[in-house]
Design an enzyme around this catalytic site. Sequence first.
Site, PDB file in Angstrom:
ATOM      1  N   ARG A   1     -26.020  70.473  50.704  1.00  0.00           N
ATOM      2  CA  ARG A   1     -25.629  71.876  50.774  1.00  0.00           C
ATOM      3  C   ARG A   1     -26.857  72.735  50.488  1.00  0.00           C
ATOM      4  NH1 ARG A   1     -21.553  69.304  47.647  1.00  0.00           N
ATOM      5  NH2 ARG A   1     -19.517  69.275  48.690  1.00  0.00           N
TER       6      ARG A   1
ATOM      7  N   LYS B   1     -21.008  71.013  43.546  1.00  0.00           N
ATOM      8  CA  LYS B   1     -19.663  71.519  43.785  1.00  0.00           C
ATOM      9  C   LYS B   1     -18.624  70.582  43.171  1.00  0.00           C
ATOM     10  CE  LYS B   1     -17.020  73.601  47.572  1.00  0.00           C
ATOM     11  NZ  LYS B   1     -16.965  73.812  49.033  1.00  0.00           N
TER      12      LYS B   1
ATOM     13  N   HIS C   1     -25.999  76.549  56.819  1.00  0.00           N
ATOM     14  CA  HIS C   1     -25.063  75.507  56.398  1.00  0.00           C
ATOM     15  C   HIS C   1     -24.708  74.562  57.550  1.00  0.00           C
ATOM     16  CE1 HIS C   1     -22.032  73.698  53.813  1.00  0.00           C
ATOM     17  NE2 HIS C   1     -21.148  73.826  54.775  1.00  0.00           N
TER      18      HIS C   1
ATOM     19  N   ARG D   1     -25.975  70.986  57.724  1.00  0.00           N
ATOM     20  CA  ARG D   1     -25.179  69.942  57.046  1.00  0.00           C
ATOM     21  C   ARG D   1     -24.145  69.368  58.010  1.00  0.00           C
ATOM     22  NH1 ARG D   1     -23.121  68.237  51.929  1.00  0.00           N
ATOM     23  NH2 ARG D   1     -20.859  68.331  51.688  1.00  0.00           N
TER      24      ARG D   1
ATOM     25  N   HIS E   1     -18.252  65.141  49.100  1.00  0.00           N
ATOM     26  CA  HIS E   1     -16.900  65.646  49.343  1.00  0.00           C
ATOM     27  C   HIS E   1     -15.956  65.145  48.257  1.00  0.00           C
ATOM     28  CE1 HIS E   1     -17.588  66.312  53.936  1.00  0.00           C
ATOM     29  NE2 HIS E   1     -17.961  67.347  53.215  1.00  0.00           N
TER      30      HIS E   1
ATOM     31  N   TYR F   1     -14.138  66.175  60.839  1.00  0.00           N
ATOM     32  CA  TYR F   1     -15.108  66.191  61.936  1.00  0.00           C
ATOM     33  C   TYR F   1     -14.591  65.445  63.158  1.00  0.00           C
ATOM     34  CZ  TYR F   1     -18.512  68.046  58.642  1.00  0.00           C
ATOM     35  OH  TYR F   1     -19.177  68.840  57.743  1.00  0.00           O
TER      36      TYR F   1
END
Length: 312
Positions: free
Chosen positions: A144, A169, A244, A247, A278, A287
């Site tokens: 990120r 995160k 971003h 990524r 994640h 995705y």
Amino acid sequence: MSPLRARAEEYLAMRRALGFKLTTQGRHLMSFVRFCEERCVVRVTADLAIEWATQTSRGSGDEVYQARRLDVVRIFARHLQALDPATEVPPADVLSRRYRRIPPYLYSPQEVAALMGAAGTLAPALRAATWRTLIGLLAVTGMRQGEACRLERDNVDLQAGTLVIADSKFGKSRLVFLHPTAAAALRAYERARDRLFPEPMGGTFLINSRGGPLDGHNIQHTFAALIAAAGIQAPPGRRPPRLHDLRHSFTVATMLDWYRDGGNVQARLPLLFTWLGHVDPKSTYWYLQAVPELLALAAGRLQQQADGRAVR
């Protein structure tokens, strides 16, 4: 200070002491407090919360975004209700929260090279080197952008070829491995950086032209200029390419390589969502449906498996 502001600041301090960062949520909550103060209101009501949530500063009509704003007030109102029973908690179903993720812009290797070339024209020289390194680092690791901006020098081991992404995160930390070519590029940047700033103002690996940490909120302006200089344009009706999206490009390129080499993609996906940091595998599986080429390869793999079972 109004009583509502005092309660909000106490609430935020309490939750942050428990480990919640509340960067966006805190900003939204204080925006709601100002909204109440402008109307001389001292108690939260459902109607007032809904009015604030739907009158966004950007004029966004996206109900998902508005519902998230309302959630900030709802959680705060639950806290207040224990102190003041007259506080109204906004209903959970008043705004639609059907989430629609916007398809990412996927950079080609040639476009990444063009971005790095455009970054090389920035002045002064350290700014150019920092931006080239930032773009390359995001492109080859899928980090990120905030993780790259906050990356501490002590968490970069170029001899071992590893980066430690600490307290990112959701409070997660992880280890990222570097290809030897990436480690060599970071080592070259490190030497150039240290020649200019042997005693930097901060402990971050990437620094700005004054020797301080990169400001994650301001880098978008520079990146927009690099996008224009590189001649990269989004298809009609799509939002402009973002930093971003590097990524996203890394993630999709990795999955495409896995499908093309004939390996077991399902078995590898847990490695990918761990690598990306994640918190939920669904963030990685998304995705497969967001990128047509990935969806076609996944469907083809399933068809091959079905044909194999039919033959047996």
